[in-house]
Design a protein around this motif. Sequence first.
Motif, mmCIF file in Angstrom:
data_model
loop_
_atom_site.group_PDB
_atom_site.id
_atom_site.type_symbol
_atom_site.label_atom_id
_atom_site.label_comp_id
_atom_site.label_asym_id
_atom_site.label_seq_id
_atom_site.Cartn_x
_atom_site.Cartn_y
_atom_site.Cartn_z
ATOM 1 N N THR A 542 0.879 -1.193 0.074
ATOM 2 C CA THR A 542 -0.013 -0.153 -0.018
ATOM 3 C C THR A 542 1.034 1.372 0.161
ATOM 4 O O THR A 542 0.627 2.299 -0.417
ATOM 5 C CB THR A 542 -0.821 -0.135 1.129
ATOM 6 N N VAL A 543 1.857 1.153 0.733
ATOM 7 C CA VAL A 543 2.689 2.417 0.735
ATOM 8 C C VAL A 543 3.653 2.577 -0.667
ATOM 9 O O VAL A 543 3.616 3.707 -1.111
ATOM 10 C CB VAL A 543 4.051 2.280 1.878
ATOM 11 N N LEU A 544 4.027 1.432 -1.457
ATOM 12 C CA LEU A 544 4.393 1.737 -2.316
ATOM 13 C C LEU A 544 3.471 2.327 -3.607
ATOM 14 O O LEU A 544 3.734 3.181 -4.487
ATOM 15 C CB LEU A 544 5.058 0.545 -3.132
ATOM 16 N N GLY A 545 2.335 1.573 -3.520
ATOM 17 C CA GLY A 545 1.014 2.212 -4.451
ATOM 18 C C GLY A 545 0.980 3.648 -3.984
ATOM 19 O O GLY A 545 0.868 4.569 -5.183
ATOM 20 N N THR A 546 0.960 4.176 -2.826
ATOM 21 C CA THR A 546 0.825 5.644 -2.564
ATOM 22 C C THR A 546 2.006 6.599 -3.128
ATOM 23 O O THR A 546 1.813 7.540 -3.571
ATOM 24 C CB THR A 546 0.772 5.878 -1.098
ATOM 25 N N PHE A 547 3.273 5.729 -3.263
ATOM 26 C CA PHE A 547 4.373 6.532 -3.406
ATOM 27 C C PHE A 547 4.160 6.724 -5.024
ATOM 28 O O PHE A 547 4.553 7.772 -5.550
ATOM 29 C CB PHE A 547 5.484 5.679 -3.403
ATOM 30 N N PHE A 548 3.874 5.796 -5.832
ATOM 31 C CA PHE A 548 3.823 5.824 -7.380
ATOM 32 C C PHE A 548 2.457 6.773 -7.515
ATOM 33 O O PHE A 548 2.874 7.351 -8.658
ATOM 34 C CB PHE A 548 3.777 4.751 -7.937
ATOM 35 N N ALA A 549 1.660 6.725 -6.895
ATOM 36 C CA ALA A 549 0.371 7.534 -7.258
ATOM 37 C C ALA A 549 0.625 8.802 -7.247
ATOM 38 O O ALA A 549 0.451 9.853 -7.589
ATOM 39 C CB ALA A 549 -0.755 7.049 -6.411
ATOM 40 N N SER A 550 1.506 9.348 -5.839
ATOM 41 C CA SER A 550 1.760 10.659 -5.602
ATOM 42 C C SER A 550 2.881 11.212 -6.675
ATOM 43 O O SER A 550 2.821 12.423 -6.947
ATOM 44 C CB SER A 550 2.379 10.733 -4.318
ATOM 45 N N LEU A 551 3.769 10.426 -7.063
ATOM 46 C CA LEU A 551 4.521 10.983 -8.052
ATOM 47 C C LEU A 551 3.926 10.997 -9.414
ATOM 48 O O LEU A 551 4.052 12.103 -10.259
ATOM 49 C CB LEU A 551 5.720 9.645 -8.416
ATOM 50 N N GLY A 552 2.959 10.176 -9.702
ATOM 51 C CA GLY A 552 2.432 10.387 -10.955
ATOM 52 C C GLY A 552 1.333 11.754 -10.863
ATOM 53 O O GLY A 552 1.243 12.497 -11.752
ATOM 54 N N ALA A 553 0.581 12.054 -9.684
ATOM 55 C CA ALA A 553 -0.412 13.202 -9.788
ATOM 56 C C ALA A 553 0.596 14.342 -9.524
ATOM 57 O O ALA A 553 0.294 15.438 -10.170
ATOM 58 C CB ALA A 553 -1.077 13.141 -8.348
ATOM 59 N N SER A 554 1.846 14.360 -8.956
ATOM 60 C CA SER A 554 2.812 15.469 -8.821
ATOM 61 C C SER A 554 3.246 15.800 -10.323
ATOM 62 O O SER A 554 3.508 16.927 -10.612
ATOM 63 C CB SER A 554 3.918 15.338 -7.850
ATOM 64 N N ASN A 555 3.618 14.766 -10.964
ATOM 65 C CA ASN A 555 4.101 14.933 -12.399
ATOM 66 C C ASN A 555 3.140 15.786 -13.394
ATOM 67 O O ASN A 555 3.445 16.686 -14.001
ATOM 68 C CB ASN A 555 4.532 13.680 -12.979
ATOM 69 N N LEU A 556 1.798 15.443 -13.161
ATOM 70 C CA LEU A 556 0.851 15.840 -13.795
ATOM 71 C C LEU A 556 0.922 17.629 -13.313
ATOM 72 O O LEU A 556 0.652 18.624 -14.251
ATOM 73 C CB LEU A 556 -0.447 15.432 -13.754
ATOM 74 N N PHE A 558 3.326 19.293 -11.839
ATOM 75 C CA PHE A 558 4.628 19.990 -12.302
ATOM 76 C C PHE A 558 4.574 20.429 -13.574
ATOM 77 O O PHE A 558 5.053 21.485 -14.218
ATOM 78 C CB PHE A 558 5.618 19.187 -11.934
ATOM 79 N N GLN A 559 4.264 19.327 -14.744
ATOM 80 C CA GLN A 559 4.373 19.707 -16.172
ATOM 81 C C GLN A 559 3.262 20.619 -16.601
ATOM 82 O O GLN A 559 3.496 21.345 -17.641
ATOM 83 C CB GLN A 559 4.360 18.363 -16.972
ATOM 84 N N ASN A 560 2.062 20.401 -16.012
ATOM 85 C CA ASN A 560 0.924 21.179 -16.701
ATOM 86 C C ASN A 560 0.487 22.592 -15.892
ATOM 87 O O ASN A 560 -0.029 23.419 -16.504
ATOM 88 C CB ASN A 560 -0.159 20.305 -16.815
ATOM 89 N N LEU A 561 0.859 22.706 -14.749
ATOM 90 C CA LEU A 561 0.557 23.845 -13.968
ATOM 91 C C LEU A 561 1.750 24.704 -13.602
ATOM 92 O O LEU A 561 1.828 25.842 -13.447
ATOM 93 C CB LEU A 561 -0.273 23.334 -12.728
ATOM 94 N N LEU A 562 2.654 23.925 -12.899
ATOM 95 C CA LEU A 562 3.834 24.927 -12.427
ATOM 96 C C LEU A 562 5.123 24.855 -13.581
ATOM 97 O O LEU A 562 5.772 25.680 -13.340
ATOM 98 C CB LEU A 562 4.558 24.021 -11.314
ATOM 99 N N GLY A 563 5.043 24.191 -14.730
ATOM 100 C CA GLY A 563 6.204 24.191 -15.614
ATOM 101 C C GLY A 563 7.372 23.648 -15.629
ATOM 102 O O GLY A 563 8.347 23.968 -15.855
ATOM 103 N N PHE A 564 7.526 22.515 -14.434
ATOM 104 C CA PHE A 564 8.840 22.046 -14.164
ATOM 105 C C PHE A 564 8.932 20.861 -15.055
ATOM 106 O O PHE A 564 7.893 20.038 -15.614
ATOM 107 C CB PHE A 564 8.735 21.373 -12.732
ATOM 108 N N LYS A 565 10.074 21.108 -15.872
ATOM 109 C CA LYS A 565 10.147 20.137 -17.118
ATOM 110 C C LYS A 565 10.278 18.574 -16.505
ATOM 111 O O LYS A 565 10.454 17.573 -17.294
ATOM 112 C CB LYS A 565 11.429 20.598 -17.950
#
Length: 700
Positions: A542-556, A558-565
Amino acid sequence: MLAIIRLITGKRTAWAVLLGTVIAVGLLFALLPANESEDFPAAGLPETSQAAQVTELLSKFPSADQTAAIVVWSRDGDDLTMADRTAITAAAENLGAASIAPRAATPQFSDDGRAALSVMPLEALGATTDIEKTATDIRSTASAGLPGGLTAYVTGPVGFQADITNAFAGADFRLLLVTVVVVAVLLIVTYRSPVLWIVPLAVVGLADGLAGKVAGALAEPLGFVLDASISGILSVLVFGAGTNYALLLVARYREELLHTENRNVAMRTAVTSAGPAIAASGGTVALSLATLVFAELAGNRALGIACAIGVLIAIGFALLVLPAALVVCGRGLFWPFIPRAAAESAPVRTGFWTRLGRGVSRHPAIVTIVSVLAIGSLAFGLNGAAVGLSQADQLLGKPESVVAQGIVDASFSAGLTSQTVVLAPDAASADAVAVALQTTGVSSAVAGENAGGLTRIDVTLDSEPGSDDTFATIAELRTDLADTSGAVSQSIVGGIDATALDTKSSAERDQALILPLILGVVFLILALLLRSLVAPVLLIATVLGTFFASLGASNLIFQNLLGFKAFDTNVVLFAFLFLVALGVDYNIFLTTRAREEARRYGTREGMVRALSSTGAVITSAGILIAAVFAVLGVLPVVALTQIGVIVCIGVLLDTLVVRTVLVPALVFLVDDRFWWPSKPVTTREFPIVSETVPTTAERV
């Protein structure tokens, strides 16, 4: 252990504990040596790195004590006029007069006629003593007498260093202030008391101050360097973890106050019951951080050691100082909702967390499937994710050095402001220059000074500093030199971009080593604590699932709202460390209580009651620590902002979905097998009913 608990919870001895703590902390602050932290993070590369070797060898060259500022003039994209060129030439002469190599300051005008550039060599020690003043003085000289609309910018080593230093200027105070305000507000909301929040905040604040002092004093003896970013993360972690432990202890203490009139006995029971969970949770975080001592990058090792020290101090204050402080203050501390011992015949009612637990228990398979699909869908946000930011992308906003780099990229060679250095044997320097010029992506290579049998070759690349293209060119250049026969093969490549490349490679190596170590530590602690082999596997999943989910949500985001490449180099490792360690905190809080309840009511009913007892406090703790990590975003550094956002999303997801819904559903699915090979002894002294006595948070 019981004697210690009696000491810190006794009527008179609690006062002695508080007085002894104040004296001990005061002496430590007075006697521990002060630590001068670095203004900005250093690379900390291993000795095997070519970039580190070049840096070491260059210290023996005549130019070792030199740095450079690069001044760029631009009319915001418009063509330079003749008046502009005349003014720039005059300003460059003034810059040359203040430089250790006046001729180097001669201005270069771009082929497109829209920008000019001047290199200003400086004596390193004098320039970096007050880097911000150096940059300001250069800017003033370069701007004097310019026509309207023409602007001078400072970039290069001096410009970037000045902007990074400015980014961390006052960081400790600003970060501490915002963190204290956030924690205070959330504690007031959680406790709904105008006074209760003061005690845990004061205790955690004292722990934070001591942690910074102890980490700073141990830095030199243990061979690590504290910089502003590490100090900031340390403070956030101590406040977050310390407040988490305080919430758990206060919740259990308040629960016990509902059963006994004697507050000393209530606290003794609370420490005895919640203490092992707090110690195990904190110990897991500390041991996970300690795995960073095996990292290649010195910065990673420094973070691990400093934060492990901070967490251990937070545990000590939560289990020793906070109980004594709460006992001394008495029940009135909870005003206006003062807990009173309830009569045995008090009416019962069903609270939200009990209803949620029973609802999940009726449809555990459906809840599990929906939760996994939701978490998995967020993880798909990692499609297209990249790791590694260029130098210009590492600061938020548009600092001057970044703006100037953009002008250089548009009008000159993008790599002009970031020299790559090749050190070749003197006899093979000409051949090394030839090899460099034949490498794809190299625009120039010029042999210069020599020392110790080596010749310095300054290489300019076509691509943007810190970009993937630049890294590919450096890797190809190293390969070409190594594959050439003779003395040329002994050449090594360094410089700013080579340092960034080697840092990225070391970070990937650290990640490949540290991540399994952290998982091993977590599995071992959970297995020992829960006496189970099944529970740790499910909880870690469950912890690993949370980790990958948070990375995925953050990547969206970063790239679409904050402009981090891309993610910064160490962000993935640090995010994994904090999310796994903190996620295990909540796992331990919930499952240790479930095991305790399972002895009386069985696994399924035990989980319902555990969720009823801990749901509110886990949710409060998760929201608090998410907000505390989000505070890292107040600093204009992309890496810290990314860590704050990822951990914030991950902790919220963990506490609001995984720990309150998914984990109970998994327990209901596997039932007693969750504890295999052990099994809690179920006495079933009391009948299982559909309603329970409300928890502390539900009463409030």
